[in-house]
Scaffold this active site. Structure first.
Site, PDB file in Angstrom:
ATOM      1  N   ASP A  75       0.834  -1.206   0.000  1.00 13.99           N
ATOM      2  CA  ASP A  75       0.000   0.000   0.000  1.00 13.99           C
ATOM      3  C   ASP A  75       0.865   1.250   0.000  1.00 13.99           C
ATOM      4  O   ASP A  75       0.542   2.249  -0.631  1.00 13.99           O
ATOM      5  CB  ASP A  75      -0.889   0.035   1.254  1.00 13.99           C
ATOM      6  CG  ASP A  75      -2.186  -0.727   1.030  1.00 13.99           C
ATOM      7  OD1 ASP A  75      -2.448  -1.088  -0.132  1.00 13.99           O
ATOM      8  OD2 ASP A  75      -2.905  -0.958   2.008  1.00 13.99           O
ATOM      9  N   LEU A  90     -12.331   2.276  -3.212  1.00 11.35           N
ATOM     10  CA  LEU A  90     -12.255   3.565  -2.525  1.00 11.35           C
ATOM     11  C   LEU A  90     -10.853   4.131  -2.580  1.00 11.35           C
ATOM     12  O   LEU A  90      -9.868   3.399  -2.594  1.00 11.35           O
ATOM     13  CB  LEU A  90     -12.662   3.405  -1.055  1.00 11.35           C
ATOM     14  CG  LEU A  90     -14.112   3.026  -0.786  1.00 11.35           C
ATOM     15  CD1 LEU A  90     -14.308   2.722   0.684  1.00 11.35           C
ATOM     16  CD2 LEU A  90     -15.040   4.147  -1.217  1.00 11.35           C
ATOM     17  N   GLU A 120     -18.386   4.407   9.077  1.00 10.10           N
ATOM     18  CA  GLU A 120     -18.538   3.004   9.494  1.00 10.10           C
ATOM     19  C   GLU A 120     -17.199   2.271   9.400  1.00 10.10           C
ATOM     20  O   GLU A 120     -16.233   2.799   8.835  1.00 10.10           O
ATOM     21  CB  GLU A 120     -19.583   2.301   8.631  1.00 10.10           C
ATOM     22  CG  GLU A 120     -19.243   2.260   7.154  1.00 10.10           C
ATOM     23  CD  GLU A 120     -20.438   1.876   6.291  1.00 10.10           C
ATOM     24  OE1 GLU A 120     -20.863   0.718   6.382  1.00 10.10           O
ATOM     25  OE2 GLU A 120     -20.917   2.737   5.532  1.00 10.10           O
ATOM     26  N   LYS A 129     -14.366  -0.318   8.219  1.00 10.97           N
ATOM     27  CA  LYS A 129     -13.981  -0.936   6.954  1.00 10.97           C
ATOM     28  C   LYS A 129     -13.492  -2.343   7.267  1.00 10.97           C
ATOM     29  O   LYS A 129     -12.407  -2.527   7.818  1.00 10.97           O
ATOM     30  CB  LYS A 129     -12.885  -0.116   6.285  1.00 10.97           C
ATOM     31  CG  LYS A 129     -12.513  -0.642   4.913  1.00 10.97           C
ATOM     32  CD  LYS A 129     -11.597   0.339   4.204  1.00 10.97           C
ATOM     33  CE  LYS A 129     -11.340  -0.053   2.770  1.00 10.97           C
ATOM     34  NZ  LYS A 129     -10.812  -1.384   2.585  1.00 10.97           N
ATOM     35  N   ASP A 155     -12.094  -6.074   6.894  1.00  8.33           N
ATOM     36  CA  ASP A 155     -11.063  -6.665   6.058  1.00  8.33           C
ATOM     37  C   ASP A 155     -11.553  -8.017   5.578  1.00  8.33           C
ATOM     38  O   ASP A 155     -11.294  -9.047   6.188  1.00  8.33           O
ATOM     39  CB  ASP A 155      -9.769  -6.809   6.863  1.00  8.33           C
ATOM     40  CG  ASP A 155      -8.595  -7.086   5.954  1.00  8.33           C
ATOM     41  OD1 ASP A 155      -8.731  -6.901   4.737  1.00  8.33           O
ATOM     42  OD2 ASP A 155      -7.548  -7.508   6.466  1.00  8.33           O
ATOM     43  N   GLU A 194     -19.626  -7.181   2.785  1.00  8.43           N
ATOM     44  CA  GLU A 194     -18.317  -7.793   2.959  1.00  8.43           C
ATOM     45  C   GLU A 194     -18.455  -9.170   3.607  1.00  8.43           C
ATOM     46  O   GLU A 194     -19.090  -9.296   4.660  1.00  8.43           O
ATOM     47  CB  GLU A 194     -17.471  -6.874   3.855  1.00  8.43           C
ATOM     48  CG  GLU A 194     -15.998  -7.070   3.738  1.00  8.43           C
ATOM     49  CD  GLU A 194     -15.388  -6.326   2.539  1.00  8.43           C
ATOM     50  OE1 GLU A 194     -16.128  -5.738   1.730  1.00  8.43           O
ATOM     51  OE2 GLU A 194     -14.150  -6.362   2.428  1.00  8.43           O
ATOM     52  N   TYR A 206     -23.420  -3.254   3.409  1.00  8.12           N
ATOM     53  CA  TYR A 206     -23.203  -1.807   3.512  1.00  8.12           C
ATOM     54  C   TYR A 206     -23.766  -0.997   2.353  1.00  8.12           C
ATOM     55  O   TYR A 206     -23.642   0.212   2.326  1.00  8.12           O
ATOM     56  CB  TYR A 206     -21.729  -1.468   3.728  1.00  8.12           C
ATOM     57  CG  TYR A 206     -20.739  -2.127   2.762  1.00  8.12           C
ATOM     58  CD1 TYR A 206     -20.745  -1.819   1.421  1.00  8.12           C
ATOM     59  CD2 TYR A 206     -19.802  -3.029   3.237  1.00  8.12           C
ATOM     60  CE1 TYR A 206     -19.846  -2.414   0.549  1.00  8.12           C
ATOM     61  CE2 TYR A 206     -18.888  -3.629   2.381  1.00  8.12           C
ATOM     62  CZ  TYR A 206     -18.918  -3.319   1.037  1.00  8.12           C
ATOM     63  OH  TYR A 206     -18.029  -3.908   0.188  1.00  8.12           O
ATOM     64  N   LYS A 240      -7.760   4.977   6.351  1.00  3.13           N
ATOM     65  CA  LYS A 240      -7.055   3.774   6.811  1.00  3.13           C
ATOM     66  C   LYS A 240      -6.297   4.021   8.115  1.00  3.13           C
ATOM     67  O   LYS A 240      -5.838   5.127   8.363  1.00  3.13           O
ATOM     68  CB  LYS A 240      -6.047   3.327   5.737  1.00  3.13           C
ATOM     69  CG  LYS A 240      -6.674   2.843   4.448  1.00  3.13           C
ATOM     70  CD  LYS A 240      -7.285   1.503   4.617  1.00  3.13           C
ATOM     71  CE  LYS A 240      -7.016   0.469   3.567  1.00  3.13           C
ATOM     72  NZ  LYS A 240      -5.941   0.412   2.708  1.00  3.13           N
ATOM     73  N   CYS A 270      36.653   5.805  15.767  1.00  2.00           N
ATOM     74  CA  CYS A 270      35.450   6.244  16.478  1.00  2.00           C
ATOM     75  C   CYS A 270      35.038   7.612  15.933  1.00  2.00           C
ATOM     76  O   CYS A 270      35.862   8.528  15.879  1.00  2.00           O
ATOM     77  CB  CYS A 270      35.729   6.332  17.976  1.00  2.00           C
ATOM     78  SG  CYS A 270      34.401   7.135  18.880  1.00  2.00           S
ATOM     79  N   CYS A 276      35.660  10.340  19.017  1.00  2.00           N
ATOM     80  CA  CYS A 276      36.962  10.731  19.556  1.00  2.00           C
ATOM     81  C   CYS A 276      38.118  10.459  18.591  1.00  2.00           C
ATOM     82  O   CYS A 276      39.253  10.852  18.848  1.00  2.00           O
ATOM     83  CB  CYS A 276      37.213  10.034  20.893  1.00  2.00           C
ATOM     84  SG  CYS A 276      37.470   8.262  20.723  1.00  2.00           S
ATOM     85  N   CYS A 320      34.639   1.295  20.058  1.00  2.00           N
ATOM     86  CA  CYS A 320      35.674   2.308  20.191  1.00  2.00           C
ATOM     87  C   CYS A 320      36.580   1.838  21.330  1.00  2.00           C
ATOM     88  O   CYS A 320      36.107   1.482  22.397  1.00  2.00           O
ATOM     89  CB  CYS A 320      35.033   3.652  20.538  1.00  2.00           C
ATOM     90  SG  CYS A 320      36.226   4.832  21.183  1.00  2.00           S
ATOM     91  N   CYS A 360      36.528   7.738  25.930  1.00  2.00           N
ATOM     92  CA  CYS A 360      35.775   8.345  24.825  1.00  2.00           C
ATOM     93  C   CYS A 360      34.591   9.133  25.398  1.00  2.00           C
ATOM     94  O   CYS A 360      33.780   8.595  26.133  1.00  2.00           O
ATOM     95  CB  CYS A 360      35.273   7.258  23.869  1.00  2.00           C
ATOM     96  SG  CYS A 360      34.175   7.906  22.609  1.00  2.00           S
TER      97      CYS A 360
END
Ligand code: IVH
Length: 658
Positions: free
Chosen positions: A36, A82, A113, A115, A117, A172, A224, A310, A404, A407, A422, A427
């Site tokens: 997505d 959508l 409302e 959504k 899956d 759905e 729906y 979403k 490093c 230092c 290091c 340090c």
């Protein structure tokens, strides 16, 4: 423009490949959320450069080719999809767009409302009787799944009210999360492929050639939409009519007067989400007034008057701009990915730890790569995968520095291990991080004394090391009040309140490499006092069940280092360690591993209770684990426990024990 064009081409190719894997091969090579995210980027680019939109772009196509084996059905009215939005900002943009199209300065009533899956289906009733049912397919042509649909009890075979002629209902087909888990367990037992998500399972179940198989899946249905006019003036009324006709509709659905209502509703549902019986992936928001909705018409494949709001995706794709190297309190050099800022799980992230050189090699990551990022344990940003197919040839290889970065002293890979350190004992970066750790939650836990104030204390020369914190006076902190943290008085009080500390916390505070919560407890349990740990031999330390050679050497060496010795003495002149009581409760010697989420108790509390009763907790399941406590949605630890034959208990049993 040329850049956008190249990017669009790459995105289209990648999306098409993942879509094919997902929809045709039923294989999830990257998560639907990461996919997505790629689609979203493509859509945005195409919106910016409409001249680059081609008819074969994934944004122009609707998912799911009809399978052979089922009769094809052409929808009387196309089944649209959508447009997605992911943030309040994007949602408000949609609202403004609508308002502009309607020549009004505010939006009319909205209907909101859940959504679900699942899988969209169309049901056609003739004179009140279910005539045929089809899947959405590619939006124009779907598959005839009438026989299978009839096995779903939530779908009336005859409408509760007689309606002359044809009426089409859309909704759905879904499956409960519990049902999903159960079927996947059975699939596993049979040695068959598990379904990636409830939506795939619903789809797979409807496409069974044998309706008995579909029936065994306990599918559910939420309606729906009513296609065509049977007198419904608003979407709210449509839901009412659907219920009168004998369908379930979303119980949370309601009319929203203003965008803030939607934002509040979304927040509430996001909180409830994990507890809902069904998987949902957002909200569907639409203009409540059907006449206005129809007037707005369709743009591309989606109606203008509705939008899918979403939930914050748990994974997204972004670009690694650079890789920086940070130095921690143990001197460990940690490569950190600097990301093009991106929203994941509701927050914007711009950095993600890459842990070490090996991890970068394992990922095959180069600077400039497009990557999938998520949040480990839903919190800590992490880079999960490199999308190598999106490379343009300009990506750069990363090399761990030989010095490093703070230092300039020599930095080296630990023998045999993946980590780079290091080598400079003094340090400044090590030192600074060590003090953050010292005042932090698991160690001295000094209220109001965060990294920002520690930085100033160090920079102003008010402290040289962590022990100096206990010599601070109000006057030292007063000038720092502009940092907007607690008042000087409160901080000094907070420091003095922590002059007495437990042995395990003290050990954690020392910042010994590899000594975290569990090891500190193990050391405290075995030796009981700091003086004993300081003098313990290698053998004595190594004797402790959970402590291996590497940790043993690290502890032993720490107490023998002259620099540390001086620091320890200094610290002990300022703080005192409480007498340690070896736990001797009824769980003595028992090792617990927690997995999944517990409902009535937090993880921290659960661990503390186990320890109080003399037991131990561990993060990984092994042969010596006595109990695995399985909460809801347990992870791979549960599988491991089953494999090893470790006793598994649920939350109720666990609560009884503690
Ligand atoms: S209304 C124009 N309402 O989401 C399509 N859809 O991304 C109108 N979906 O294909 C759909 N729950 O499969 C609507 N309460 C709901 C929904 C819902 C799930 C799915 C549906 C649709 C997809 C659109």
């Amino acid at each position: 423009m040329a850049d956008a064009k190249g990017r669009i081409e790459k995105l289209k190719k990648a999306i098409n490949k993942y879509r094919y894997d997902y929809h045709v091969l039923n294989k999830e090579t990257i998560s639907i959320e990461a996919l997505d995210s790629l689609k979203h980027e493509l859509k945005k680019l195409e919106d910016e450069y409409p001249e680059l939109v081609t008819p074969d772009s994934p944004t122009q196509r609707v998912a799911g080719e009809p399978l052979k084996g089922f009769k094809k059905i052409t929808h009387r009215v196309p089944m649209l999809s959508l447009e997605d939005v992911f943030s309040e900002e994007e949602f408000s943009d949609w609202e403004k767009r609508i308002a502009k199209l309607l020549h009004i300065s505010y939006t009319t009533e909205l209907f909101s409302e859940l959504k679900f899956d699942g899988l969209a289906v169309s049901l056609v009733y003739k004179n009140g009787v279910l005539d045929y049912a089809s899947t959405r397919g590619n939006g124009k042509v779907g598959e005839d799944v009438t026989q299978n649909i009839k096995t779903i009890e939530a779908i009336p075979l005859r409408l509760e009210k007689d309606i002359k002629g044809e009426v089409e209902i859309r909704g759905e087909v879904i499956i409960t999360r519990k049902g999903f888990e159960k079927i996947n367990r059975e699939q596993k037992k049979k040695g068959e492929a598990v379904y990636a998500n409830p939506r795939n399972l619903a789809a797979g179940s409807l496409r069974q050639l044998d309706p008995k198989m579909t029936a065994s899946r306990n599918l559910d249905f939420h309606a729906y939409d009513i296609v065509g006019d049977i007198g419904q003036k608003t979407h709210a009324r449509e839901h009412e009519i659907l219920r009168e006709l004998g369908f379930k509709t979303d119980k949370e659905a309601h009319i929203a007067k203003k965008p803030e209502d939607i934002f509040k509703f979304k927040e509430k549902i996001e909180y409830l989400r994990e507890k809902l019986e069904y998987e949902i992936d957002g909200l569907v928001i639409q203009i409540n007034d059907n006449a206005i909705f129809d007037k707005l018409g369709v743009a591309g494949k989606a109606p203008r008057g509705a939008i899918a709001f979403k939930f914050a995706p748990k994974e997204a794709t972004t670009i690694v701009r650079d890789i920086l190297v940070q130095v921690g309190r143990t001197g460990k050099l940690t490569p950190v990915a600097v990301l093009e800022p991106i929203q994941v799980g509701g927050v914007t992230i711009s950095r993600a730890s890459l842990h070490n050189e090996e991890e970068i090699r394992r990922l095959g990551l180069k600077i400039g790569d497009t990557v999938i990022v998520g949040r480990a344990g839903d919190v800590i940003p992490d880079v999960r995968k490199v999308l190598k197919e999106l490379r343009r040839g300009k990506e750069r290889e990363f090399h761990m520095p030989k010095q490093c970065p703070v230092c300039g002293h020599k930095a080296e890979r630990d023998k045999g291990g993946p980590l780079t350190f290091c080598l400079n004992k003094k340090c400044p970066a090590k030192h600074r991080e060590g003090i953050y750790h010292f005042v932090g939650k698991n160690a001295f836990d000094i209220d109001g004394l965060g990294p920002k104030i520690v930085d100033v204390l160090l920079d102003e020369g008010l402290i040289q090391d962590a022990a100096d914190i206990f010599d601070l006076i109000e006057g030292d902190i007063k000038p720092l009040e502009r940092f907007g943290e607690k008042s000087a008085e409160n901080i000094i009080r907070a420091i003095h309140a922590k002059e007495k500390i437990t042995l395990p916390r003290f050990l954690i505070a020392l910042g010994i490499l590899h000594v975290g919560e569990e090891t500190a407890l193990d050391l405290a349990d075995r030796f009981g006092a700091q003086e004993k740990i300081k003098e313990a031999s290698l053998e004595e330390i190594n004797d402790i069940e959970n402590i291996g050679d590497v940790v043993t050497k690290s502890v032993y060496d720490w107490f023998r280092d002259p620099y540390n010795k001086r620091y320890l003495e200094k610290l002990l002149r300022r703080v005192s360690i409480e007498k340690y009581h070896q736990p001797s409760g009824k769980l003595k010697g028992k090792i617990f591993v927690l997995t999944g989420s517990l409902e009535t108790i937090t993880r921290g509390e659960a661990k503390a209770r186990v320890r109080k009763l003399g037991g131990k907790t561990s993060e990984s399941v092994g042969k010596d684990t006595d109990f695995v406590v399985a909460g809801s949605e347990p992870g791979s630890k549960l599988d491991k426990a089953q494999k090893l034959g470790v006793k598994i208990i649920d939350e109720k049993e666990f609560l009884k024990m503690i």
